[in-house]
Each structure stands twice: as structure tokens, then as C-alpha cells.
Design a protein around this motif. Structure first.
Motif, PDB file in Angstrom:
ATOM      1  N   ARG A  92       0.827  -1.215   0.000  1.00  0.00           N
ATOM      2  CA  ARG A  92       0.000   0.000   0.000  1.00  0.00           C
ATOM      3  C   ARG A  92       0.865   1.270   0.000  1.00  0.00           C
ATOM      4  O   ARG A  92       0.536   2.255  -0.665  1.00  0.00           O
ATOM      5  CB  ARG A  92      -0.960  -0.014   1.200  1.00  0.00           C
ATOM      6  N   ILE A 357      -4.060   3.974  11.637  1.00  0.00           N
ATOM      7  CA  ILE A 357      -4.129   3.392  10.282  1.00  0.00           C
ATOM      8  C   ILE A 357      -3.072   4.033   9.384  1.00  0.00           C
ATOM      9  O   ILE A 357      -2.447   3.380   8.550  1.00  0.00           O
ATOM     10  CB  ILE A 357      -5.562   3.606   9.722  1.00  0.00           C
ATOM     11  N   ASP A 359      -0.283   5.313  10.521  1.00  0.00           N
ATOM     12  CA  ASP A 359       1.051   4.939  10.989  1.00  0.00           C
ATOM     13  C   ASP A 359       1.565   3.699  10.277  1.00  0.00           C
ATOM     14  O   ASP A 359       2.770   3.509  10.144  1.00  0.00           O
ATOM     15  CB  ASP A 359       1.027   4.656  12.497  1.00  0.00           C
ATOM     16  N   TYR A 360       0.634   2.847   9.860  1.00  0.00           N
ATOM     17  CA  TYR A 360       1.057   1.539   9.359  1.00  0.00           C
ATOM     18  C   TYR A 360       0.695   1.263   7.910  1.00  0.00           C
ATOM     19  O   TYR A 360       1.522   0.774   7.150  1.00  0.00           O
ATOM     20  CB  TYR A 360       0.449   0.430  10.229  1.00  0.00           C
ATOM     21  N   ILE A 361      -0.525   1.544   7.529  1.00  0.00           N
ATOM     22  CA  ILE A 361      -1.020   0.818   6.371  1.00  0.00           C
ATOM     23  C   ILE A 361      -1.848   1.618   5.384  1.00  0.00           C
ATOM     24  O   ILE A 361      -2.116   1.136   4.285  1.00  0.00           O
ATOM     25  CB  ILE A 361      -1.831  -0.408   6.878  1.00  0.00           C
ATOM     26  N   ALA A 362      -2.243   2.831   5.723  1.00  0.00           N
ATOM     27  CA  ALA A 362      -3.107   3.555   4.783  1.00  0.00           C
ATOM     28  C   ALA A 362      -2.384   3.759   3.448  1.00  0.00           C
ATOM     29  O   ALA A 362      -2.977   3.614   2.380  1.00  0.00           O
ATOM     30  CB  ALA A 362      -3.538   4.892   5.389  1.00  0.00           C
TER      31      ALA A 362
ATOM     32  N   LEU B 115      -7.699   8.150  -0.770  1.00  0.00           N
ATOM     33  CA  LEU B 115      -6.377   8.634  -0.369  1.00  0.00           C
ATOM     34  C   LEU B 115      -6.003   9.820  -1.237  1.00  0.00           C
ATOM     35  O   LEU B 115      -6.405   9.890  -2.397  1.00  0.00           O
ATOM     36  CB  LEU B 115      -5.327   7.535  -0.553  1.00  0.00           C
ATOM     37  N   ILE B 402      -8.241  -3.585   5.734  1.00  0.00           N
ATOM     38  CA  ILE B 402      -6.816  -3.337   6.012  1.00  0.00           C
ATOM     39  C   ILE B 402      -6.511  -3.168   7.497  1.00  0.00           C
ATOM     40  O   ILE B 402      -5.351  -3.255   7.897  1.00  0.00           O
ATOM     41  CB  ILE B 402      -6.284  -2.111   5.223  1.00  0.00           C
ATOM     42  N   ALA B 406      -2.914  -3.538  10.434  1.00  0.00           N
ATOM     43  CA  ALA B 406      -2.413  -2.456  11.291  1.00  0.00           C
ATOM     44  C   ALA B 406      -2.363  -2.924  12.745  1.00  0.00           C
ATOM     45  O   ALA B 406      -1.412  -2.620  13.475  1.00  0.00           O
ATOM     46  CB  ALA B 406      -3.298  -1.213  11.152  1.00  0.00           C
TER      47      ALA B 406
END
Lengths: 428, 428
Positions: A92, A357, A359-362, B115, B402, B406
Motif C-alpha cells: 500500500r 491506520i 502509521d502503518y497501512i493507509a 487517499l 486493512i 495495522a
């Protein structure tokens, strides 16, 4: 935790006090300058000696580089679920950063001059990864992936292994991000090695990544010799939430920021006093149950705040004054409120987008401007690993059209050779 | 002037010596820190006192600001030909920088997550303009126009008027560039005022523009409080030319760089020894006829060079090693050779594109990375006055897809509140 209201007399001063610098100012510049000088003079021998002293690890010239075998073993040691999560996050982050890649510019203007701007990657980048308590595999992805997407051909990573302890997930993250050149060294000595090079570590063009006060000062001192990213302060979140939100969710969002660091700052702005009370109560209750309750408790106690506003326009105005690193907008119309935000590092819209979200994966980067620097700075991106070269190509006709004005201006500035270098080409 | 050839034994070391740092290192950090402290403590009174001392000008609180009447008079005092040239230059710079403006990014991915990345201008920018011998109206255009194109709503300019002398063309350039807020103050005190604000000068978010050692050190010290542009070293040009070029043109191009500053550097790379001789002879002859012959002569003598290569591939390889601020490619196939260049601030292609055209009127910016920093840095652009805010907006379905990854990563990093802030939203 402080409670403020925009109706308070002295609200502006109270807000300013809340935002006063939270960074612990320790002056390490002399110590860091000495470390850099030693690494420049002694190279790898200095790295070995300083690693023994600061990381209590008997580094050798052969163990300085973490080889493929060791990385492979670390990757194998990571549980499958973590590997899968890391892979999903990396994919991602890659997608989002690939979408950022800028296009070159080239056009011919009405005089026949061809003009353009070409983007190109840096040749070599150094990524600093902290060891110890701040060893975050997610940060490895966030620093390395934009560099690789930008086309950087050499990515050198430095990560200390205090007392010999390596974090397998950090190595797995590096592996997933395509980083193969990893050195077991940290602190100001790692930054010096990346900037000036040693026999075993070739110098790079830019150094990025978070670090402690010594690392930050070292980056500041090598700036100019190499590029650096911004010097990050303590992390922070601002949540704007109305009474329709779930106070338990908001409480956890604030605590997620508070658990980073005693100096972290979590602020809630709401237009509903009852909602403010509910969030405060949940925080008091949940705090005790957190694995990092001491850190989160200190942060919330010393730097946390709930600001009561009369309406959401006041909320966005305060957000612009704060210029927060992270901003959650949990309101009836997040898009409307986001349109009023001028300064924020990263924004999380609606009730289903907790900051964690991001911080990691968006997909967007989690390396973001802190301490109000979102007024003028941006999060890490492919732009940090690219540079621009502009170009111009005139023909005789376009030079004849625009050249005389250049001659006039050069003469007005007293630069005779400038003027003549153009004029001589107009004579033909 | 040194003559090198790639066939020389010891060529690499000779090239390295040629490129050794030309910046005059004078340590003014203590003096500058004291000036900044005074401006922070005393505000405009410090500006008045320091201006009397350094610029020998009796500034007052009312003459600090250069008003519309004075600007109007300056504009009227500029000869019409100069005004027309300034206008043409400004128009071309505007066109090129408008073409650079990046577009926002927004997309919905396969999970339903929205996004994006939004560009926005800085609120307020300070432009430093040197007085005295380095007062270049062209630099006013190059610094102010990108800021205005980027959408910066407040541009504050500081320009010292040593002994009370104002350069009308500098004020005319500011006027043409749309700058209306101009202060008659320079040096480290101007930078301090822009960074911290005084009663009469509101603080800005970023400070750009060239200056002497005091100004450069002041920018370095206020960095973090505000953004700054890069610290420029002495200017430089690299010309790659083959025997088909006119040696008189090349000689003037090299001298145009040399006349900037005794520390400036002009280097010619050619694959033809006879051409090298012809250029050297023209330079020796023309030097005496230049208005700034002393400066250009010292630069050419101390820092100039002609490098003889076996072929143009050697030339582009050396150019990449130098990473020049300005690069002229005057060869049979400039596009082919430019494609091999990885590092250069601005490139000028073909026989009709002298570098001086880029200083004034081509359109690309003339504020460029010096001293090899084109390895990692870029010229001034609209990007210097913009920042990015990334954003994410998930719905319940995308969070369900997702979110679990996370949670896994947050738990692996030991950040329990991060994990729970996501997990609590997955329970519903």
C-alpha cells in the motif's frame, strides 16, 4: 491534562502555553562534533570503538555489515502473520508513493525557446533506523520505500544493535523494502559514516530517518555536505470531534499518540462539553490498562488537552494555528472542515480513519512535520529522493527575440561579460 | 587557471583539488547569535541600532517600511528600456514557474479507501535581498515570482540600504513581482526580524534569498523556527564544448561566471586541445577589457580550469562528478549528452544558449545548488513555497479489509493503544 475553552479569558495565552516547545533541549553539539571528527579521521576503527562504548557491542570490520544470511534468518524468524501484515503495508505504501511521482516538464514557447524541467533520483541515500525502544519496522518501510520508488539505486541503512540485540522485524521490513546494504552501527557515528564515508561504508548524498538527540545533532552538522530530512520533534495529534462520535474511539486515538513518548501531545477539540467529559473519563479508565500506561499517562497529564469551542469554524481556525503533525477530523462533514485547514502534516477524515491506520497501512507516509512546522514543511515523500534539473535550448531566432533584454539587465547590474556573452551571439 | 587532461597521471586527485571548497570559512556564529538575541529582546529598537552601526543609516520606525510613494518614485526613475526588460523577464519567469505547479492527488483504491495529497501555499514568506555590490534586481524576480505563483499571500522583503543608497531597479523589480511589503533592513538582524517578528515586521514561515556570511549563518540559526532555502556557495559554470564551437563565445561564457566573484569557478571541458588553446587565448585577451576585470581575472587565475578529455563520454562522467550549478552543453548532439547527465542545477543546450540567458530571461530559476550539492538539491521553484498535506478517508468496509494488518503491526511494535484504536472500530 488541561481543559481550555475559547470563551475563557486568556484563551490565546493558554493555547500558546500549551503549544510551547516540548522538545528536551540538551546541548550535545560538542560531543557530536568530536564523534564526527573521529569518524572522519579514523574511519571504521572509530565505528568499532564507539559501538563498543555506546552500544556495548564488540563490532568488527566483518560484522559491521549485516549479510544476506543473517537477514534471511531474521525474515524466517518473523511470524507469518507479521510478515503478511508487513507485506500488505509495504504494497500500500508503494502504491501511494508511486502515484506521487511527478512528470517532467518540456515545452516550446512562442519565441521558439525550448524549456523544461527534468526530475531525477539521488544516487545514494542513507536511512537511519533507531535501535532500542524506538525500533519501528514501520518506519523502515516509510523511509526506504519512497527512496526506492523514486529510483535511488543505492540505499544504505544503519541500525544499531545495542547489547547485540537485533530486531528481526526491522530486518524483515528492510528486506521487504528492497534494502540489502545494512550496517550494524548507530548514533552520531553512523551519520558521520554515511556523510563522509569510511573504508567499508561509501558516502551517501542524503540521510533520512528518525533518531535521538545525538543523531539529530549529527544530521544538523553534516547538512550541506549531504542533504537531510527535517529534525523531528515529539509526535502529536489533534482530533476535532463532534458529539456524534464515539468517545471511546476518540479516547483511544488520543492515547495512541500519548503512548509514543512522554513528550508526545494529544489534543481534542470539540464543540460539546458533555462529549469532552466522556472522552476524559474513558481516557482515565483505559490508561491503566495499556501496556505503555506510564508513558501515555505522563504525556496525557503533562501535554494533553481538551479544547471546547463554540463551533467547528473555531476548531479549524485553532487547527491552523497549531499546524498539527496529525489531524483527525471526525465531524458531520469532514470534507467541508478539511477545506478550511491550511496547515497539517497528514489528515484522517471521518469516524473510520484512526490515525494509527496512517502509521502503518493507509499508504501515505508517517514521517511528518512536527511542532507546527507543517506551516512550511511536508511529510516524507518521493520528492525527498528526487531533484530537479531545469534546462533551456534556444535557437538563433529565440535568442534574437529575448537576448536584447538580457543584455539590458546585465548591463544594469554591471555585469559586462554577461552582457557580452549574449551580445556576441546577436552580432552574427 | 589550471589545465588538466584525463590522460594525466594523477588526474583524479588534480580534479578533486580543483573542486575543493572555495567558500571562505569565517566563523560568525557567535556574533550572529548575539544579533538574533538582541532582535528577539528589543525588536525594532535593535533593528534601528544595528542599521546605524552596520549600514551607517539613521533608520527610524517610520522609515523602516519603504512605502508606496518611495517605490513609485524608484520605478519612475528606472529608464524605460530597463523597465521593459524587467517586464519581459518577469513575464517569462512567471510562465515557466506557472508550468511547474503540481496537481493534487486523489484516488479511491480497491478496498474503498480514499487517499490523497493536497498542495497548499505557505502563508508568509520573507525574501532577503542584499544591498551593496551584490544587489541584483534579477534575483528579486527569481525569489519573489515563484512565491507569488505558488499562492503565498504575504511576501515580506528586506533589503539594506547601506549609507542610505537604494537601488531603484531592485525596488522596480519588487514592484513588478508584486511585492509591496518592503523593509529597509539587512544582515542577520533582518533574518532575525523575519523569523521572530518585531512590532513592525510580522514573522514569516520561510526565508529565502542570497546573502553574505552573516545572513547565511542567521538563516542556519533560525532554521527549524522557520524554513530556509539552501545556503549558497560561490557560483560556478561548467562548459562542455567541442571543436565546432566558437571559442570567443565560450570564452565569454566562462568569464561571465568569473566576473561574479573572486571565488567563482569557470571550467571548460573539451575534447580538442587546439580549441582549448583558442579559448584560453581569447580569455587572456578579453579579460583586460571587462568592467570587472579584476574580479574575473582573480577567479579565472585561482579557480578556472580547462580539462582535456579523450571523448564526450568522459566529459559527461566528469560533469556528474562535479554536479555543477550551471552546465552548458555545446556539442554536436546536446540532447544525447544531456541524457547522460545525472547531476546539474540548470543546463543550457547548444550554441545559442549562453548561461547568462538563464540568469535573466530564459524563465527557469537562477537560484541553484552550488558546490556539488546538485547531487541532492534543486534550484528554487514553486515547490519551495508549497507544502503537501496527505489525507486518508476509510469507510467501514475498507477499515475491515486493512485494519487487521495495522493491529498486527502495532502489537508487534508494542504499541497497545495504536492496536486498540483500530481494533475497537472492527468490533462493531
Amino acid at each position: 491534562m488541561r481543559r481550555l475553552a475559547t470563551t475563557d479569558p486568556g484563551f490565546d495565552a493558554a493555547l500558546a502555553a500549551l503549544l510551547a516547545d516540548r522538545a528536551t533541549a540538551i546541548d550535545v553539539s560538542e560531543a557530536v562534533a568530536a564523534i564526527i571528527a573521529r569518524v572522519r579521521a579514523e574511519g571504521d576503527a572509530a565505528l568499532i570503538d564507539l559501538t563498543a562504548r555506546f552500544d556495548r557491542f564488540p563490532l568488527t570490520e566483518t560484522t559491521l555489515h549485516i549479510g544476506a544470511t543473517e537477514i534471511g534468518a531474521a525474515v524466517a524468524a518473523v511470524p507469518a502473520a507479521q510478515r503478511a501484515a508487513l507485506d500488505r503495508a509495504a504494497t500500500r505504501i508503494e502504491t501511494f508513493h508511486r502515484a506521487q511521482m511527478p512528470a517532467d516538464l518540456a515545452f516550446t514557447d512562442e519565441t521558439g525557446a525550448r524549456l523544461g524541467l527534468r526530475w531525477g533520483p539521488l544516487d545514494a541515500v542513507g536511512i537511519y533506523v533507531p535501535g532500542g525502544k524506538a525500533a519501528y519496522p514501520s518506519s523502515v518501510l516509510m523511509n526506504a520505500i519512497p527512496a526506492r520508488i523514486a529510483g535511488v539505486s543505492r540505499i544504505a541503512m544503519c541500525v544499531p544493535t545495542p547489547d547485540g540485540v537485533t530486531n528481526p522485524l526491522v530486518l524483515a521490513a528492510a528486506h521487504r523494502a528492497g534494502v540489502t546494504e545494512i550496517y550494524r552501527v548507530g548514533g552520531a557515528q553512523a551519520v558521520a559514516a554515511l556523510a563522509y564515508g569510511t573504508a567499508r561504508i561509501a558516502p551517501v548524498d542524503r540521510i533520512v530517518g528518525p533518531g535521538n538527540a545525538y543523531v539529530a545533532e549529527a544530521k544538523r552538522l553534516v547538512f550541506g555536505r549531504v542533504g537531510i530530512d527535517s529534525i523531528a520533534g515529539p509526535s502529536e495529534v489533534l482530533v476535532i470531534a463532534d458529539a456524534a462520535q464515539n468517545p471511546d474511539h476518540v479516547a483511544l486515538d488520543l492515547l495512541a499518540q500519548a503512548e509514543h513518548d512522554e513528550a508526545a501531545q494529544a489534543i481534542l477539540i470539540t464543540d460539546d462539553a458533555g462529549f469532552a467529559d466522556a472522552v476524559a473519563e474513558t481516557i482515565a479508565r483505559v490508561l491503566k490498562t495499556l501496556p505503555r500506561s506510564a508513558v501515555a499517562g505522563a504525556s496525557w497529564r503533562d501535554h494533553g488537552a481538551i479544547v471546547l469551542v463554540r463551533n467547528l469554524d473555531e476548531a479549524t481556525a485553532i487547527a491552523n494555528r497549531i499546524a498539527p503533525e496529525h489531524l483527525q477530523i471526525m465531524t458531520a462533514d469532514p470534507a467541508r472542515d478539511f477545506a478550511r485547514i491550511r496547515h497539517a502534516g497528514a489528515v484522517f477524515l471521518g469516524r473510520h480513519t484512526p490515525e494509527a491506520i496512517g502509521d502503518y497501512i493507509a499508504g501515505p507516509n508517517h514521517v511528518l512535520p512536527t511542532s507546527g512546522t507543517a506551516r512550511f514543511a511536508s511529510g516524507l515523500s518521493v520528492y525527498d529522493f528526487l531533484k530537479r534539473t531545469t534546462w533551456a535550448e534556444l535557437d538563433a531566432a529565440s535568442l534574437a527575440t529575448i537576448g536584447p533584454s538580457a543584455v539590458t539587465l546585465a548591463e544594469a547590474e554591471g555585469l559586462g561579460a554577461h552582457a557580452r556573452s549574449v551580445a556576441i551571439r546577436l552580432e552574427a
